[in-house]
Design a protein around this motif. Structure first.
Motif, mmCIF file in Angstrom:
data_model
loop_
_atom_site.group_PDB
_atom_site.id
_atom_site.type_symbol
_atom_site.label_atom_id
_atom_site.label_comp_id
_atom_site.label_asym_id
_atom_site.label_seq_id
_atom_site.Cartn_x
_atom_site.Cartn_y
_atom_site.Cartn_z
ATOM 1 N N GLY A 1 0.709 -1.091 0.095
ATOM 2 C CA GLY A 1 0.013 0.190 0.101
ATOM 3 C C GLY A 1 0.943 1.144 -0.006
ATOM 4 O O GLY A 1 0.648 2.350 -0.786
ATOM 5 N N ALA A 2 1.905 1.241 0.825
ATOM 6 C CA ALA A 2 3.016 2.420 0.725
ATOM 7 C C ALA A 2 3.621 2.612 -0.545
ATOM 8 O O ALA A 2 3.693 3.823 -1.149
ATOM 9 C CB ALA A 2 3.782 2.200 1.896
ATOM 10 N N LEU A 3 3.941 1.447 -1.247
ATOM 11 C CA LEU A 3 4.334 1.697 -2.514
ATOM 12 C C LEU A 3 3.432 2.228 -3.629
ATOM 13 O O LEU A 3 4.022 3.163 -4.315
ATOM 14 C CB LEU A 3 5.093 0.044 -3.108
ATOM 15 N N LEU A 4 2.296 1.788 -3.608
ATOM 16 C CA LEU A 4 1.260 2.424 -4.396
ATOM 17 C C LEU A 4 0.946 3.857 -4.101
ATOM 18 O O LEU A 4 0.894 4.736 -4.946
ATOM 19 C CB LEU A 4 -0.015 1.448 -4.307
ATOM 20 N N LEU A 5 0.985 4.344 -2.939
ATOM 21 C CA LEU A 5 0.738 5.691 -2.395
ATOM 22 C C LEU A 5 2.347 6.310 -2.887
ATOM 23 O O LEU A 5 1.843 7.440 -3.360
ATOM 24 C CB LEU A 5 0.989 5.794 -0.845
ATOM 25 N N LYS A 6 3.205 5.814 -2.817
ATOM 26 C CA LYS A 6 4.344 6.378 -3.411
ATOM 27 C C LYS A 6 4.311 6.797 -4.739
ATOM 28 O O LYS A 6 4.476 7.875 -5.354
ATOM 29 C CB LYS A 6 5.784 5.837 -3.010
ATOM 30 N N GLN A 7 3.780 5.757 -5.589
ATOM 31 C CA GLN A 7 3.617 5.957 -6.933
ATOM 32 C C GLN A 7 2.771 7.194 -7.390
ATOM 33 O O GLN A 7 3.005 7.845 -8.254
ATOM 34 C CB GLN A 7 2.874 4.531 -7.747
ATOM 35 N N ALA A 8 1.536 7.181 -6.575
ATOM 36 C CA ALA A 8 0.707 8.416 -6.738
ATOM 37 C C ALA A 8 1.396 9.522 -6.393
ATOM 38 O O ALA A 8 1.357 10.553 -7.092
ATOM 39 C CB ALA A 8 -0.823 8.151 -5.685
ATOM 40 N N TYR A 9 2.060 9.671 -5.219
ATOM 41 C CA TYR A 9 2.702 10.689 -4.659
ATOM 42 C C TYR A 9 3.796 11.517 -5.800
ATOM 43 O O TYR A 9 3.555 12.316 -6.340
ATOM 44 C CB TYR A 9 3.645 10.695 -3.159
ATOM 45 N N ASN B 1 -14.743 2.592 7.322
ATOM 46 C CA ASN B 1 -13.308 1.846 7.071
ATOM 47 C C ASN B 1 -12.093 2.345 7.951
ATOM 48 O O ASN B 1 -11.136 3.075 7.582
ATOM 49 C CB ASN B 1 -12.891 1.941 5.455
ATOM 50 N N THR B 2 -12.003 1.891 9.344
ATOM 51 C CA THR B 2 -11.070 2.613 10.151
ATOM 52 C C THR B 2 -9.807 2.065 10.061
ATOM 53 O O THR B 2 -8.880 2.601 10.098
ATOM 54 C CB THR B 2 -11.615 2.139 11.732
ATOM 55 N N LYS B 3 -9.487 0.920 9.545
ATOM 56 C CA LYS B 3 -8.147 0.230 9.009
ATOM 57 C C LYS B 3 -7.586 1.184 7.755
ATOM 58 O O LYS B 3 -6.465 1.590 8.099
ATOM 59 C CB LYS B 3 -8.317 -1.121 8.460
ATOM 60 N N ALA B 4 -8.339 1.674 6.823
ATOM 61 C CA ALA B 4 -7.967 2.528 5.961
ATOM 62 C C ALA B 4 -7.755 3.806 6.351
ATOM 63 O O ALA B 4 -6.489 4.606 6.076
ATOM 64 C CB ALA B 4 -8.880 2.286 4.540
ATOM 65 N N ILE B 5 -8.531 4.324 7.265
ATOM 66 C CA ILE B 5 -8.348 5.709 7.678
ATOM 67 C C ILE B 5 -6.891 5.817 8.578
ATOM 68 O O ILE B 5 -6.270 6.721 8.391
ATOM 69 C CB ILE B 5 -9.457 6.158 8.652
ATOM 70 N N LYS B 6 -6.648 4.672 9.289
ATOM 71 C CA LYS B 6 -5.430 4.941 10.178
ATOM 72 C C LYS B 6 -4.250 4.685 9.209
ATOM 73 O O LYS B 6 -3.171 5.393 9.509
ATOM 74 C CB LYS B 6 -5.429 3.418 11.223
ATOM 75 N N PHE B 7 -4.325 3.841 8.010
ATOM 76 C CA PHE B 7 -3.363 3.766 7.226
ATOM 77 C C PHE B 7 -2.982 5.272 6.546
ATOM 78 O O PHE B 7 -1.990 5.447 6.503
ATOM 79 C CB PHE B 7 -3.671 2.656 6.157
ATOM 80 N N TYR B 8 -3.936 5.780 6.167
ATOM 81 C CA TYR B 8 -3.957 7.117 5.476
ATOM 82 C C TYR B 8 -3.303 8.079 6.577
ATOM 83 O O TYR B 8 -2.312 8.963 6.161
ATOM 84 C CB TYR B 8 -5.111 7.660 4.633
ATOM 85 N N GLN B 9 -3.797 8.151 7.610
ATOM 86 C CA GLN B 9 -3.265 8.803 8.747
ATOM 87 C C GLN B 9 -1.642 8.697 8.916
ATOM 88 O O GLN B 9 -1.011 9.739 9.231
ATOM 89 C CB GLN B 9 -4.091 9.016 9.929
ATOM 90 N N LYS B 10 -1.442 7.423 9.067
ATOM 91 C CA LYS B 10 0.118 7.184 9.510
ATOM 92 C C LYS B 10 0.836 7.695 8.193
ATOM 93 O O LYS B 10 2.357 7.867 8.311
ATOM 94 C CB LYS B 10 0.036 5.541 9.440
ATOM 95 N N ASN B 11 0.293 7.940 7.129
ATOM 96 C CA ASN B 11 0.944 8.277 5.878
ATOM 97 C C ASN B 11 0.840 9.833 5.811
ATOM 98 O O ASN B 11 0.977 10.361 4.572
ATOM 99 C CB ASN B 11 0.638 7.431 4.570
ATOM 100 N N ARG B 12 0.193 10.414 6.681
ATOM 101 C CA ARG B 12 0.405 11.852 6.781
ATOM 102 C C ARG B 12 -0.792 12.482 6.081
ATOM 103 O O ARG B 12 -0.804 13.594 5.447
ATOM 104 C CB ARG B 12 1.637 12.477 6.495
#
Length: 175
Positions: A108-116, A135-146
């Motif tokens: 997921g972080a690699l895909l976020l980096k691709q978008a960034y 979708n609390t799991k996804a919200i936490k993931f996005y918050q972790k990624n600022r």
């Protein structure tokens, strides 16, 4: 060390994208929605014809996450008028999914980096997405990624109107 590859999805990948995207959506949301609403949404948004139209749009790009040529995740980004909400100088992460068997491995972080990175190349200011409030799991993931919540909008799944948090991250600094 397991390595993963990110590559752009082409029209020739239509059948693979269609199957994987539909399966991920069902796997993620079927248990929390009625079969009727799921069926209606899948028919509208996950038909091969609909996905082909998206693949052919010059303001939409898809990427696969692969492990040994196996699709394990995908990303859809939209900009300009292709965004679900037209936000100035922004790249929308319209869909980002990782197969459940590969979650927690940094894909997921690699895909976020691709978008960034794409947002930076396009000279945009913001990376944003909508995420279901439940979708609390996804919200936490996005918050972790600022990513930070900045607004909300309605996401219609079949006949069910659901609340999405709109979250964004600046593309102006590396974080």
């Amino acid at each position: 060390m397991t390595s993963f590859e990110i590559r752009e999805v082409k029209v020739a990948d239509l059948k693979d994208l269609h199957q994987f995207a539909k399966a991920c959506f069902v796997d993620t949301y079927a248990s929390q929605n009625t079969p009727e609403n799921m069926s209606l949404y899948l028919k509208e948004e996950f038909s091969e014809a609909r996905i082909l139209k998206l693949l052919e749009d010059p303001n939409i790009q898809f990427f696969f996450a692969l492990k040994a040529s196996q699709i394990i995740g995908y990303l859809q980004v939209n900009w300009g008028k292709a965004q679900s909400e037209t936000l100035d100088s922004s790249l929308e992460i319209a869909r980002i999914y990782v197969d459940k068997g590969f979650q927690g491995r940094g894909i997921g972080a690699l895909l976020l980096k691709q978008a960034y990175d794409l947002g930076k190349v396009l000279g945009l200011d913001w990376l944003w997405l909508g995420v279901w409030e439940k979708n609390t799991k996804a919200i936490k993931f996005y918050q972790k990624n600022r990513f930070q919540i900045f607004d909300q909008h309605v996401f219609k799944l079949g006949n069910d109107e659901q609340l999405d948090w709109m979250m964004r991250k600046s593309l102006k600094n590396r974080s």
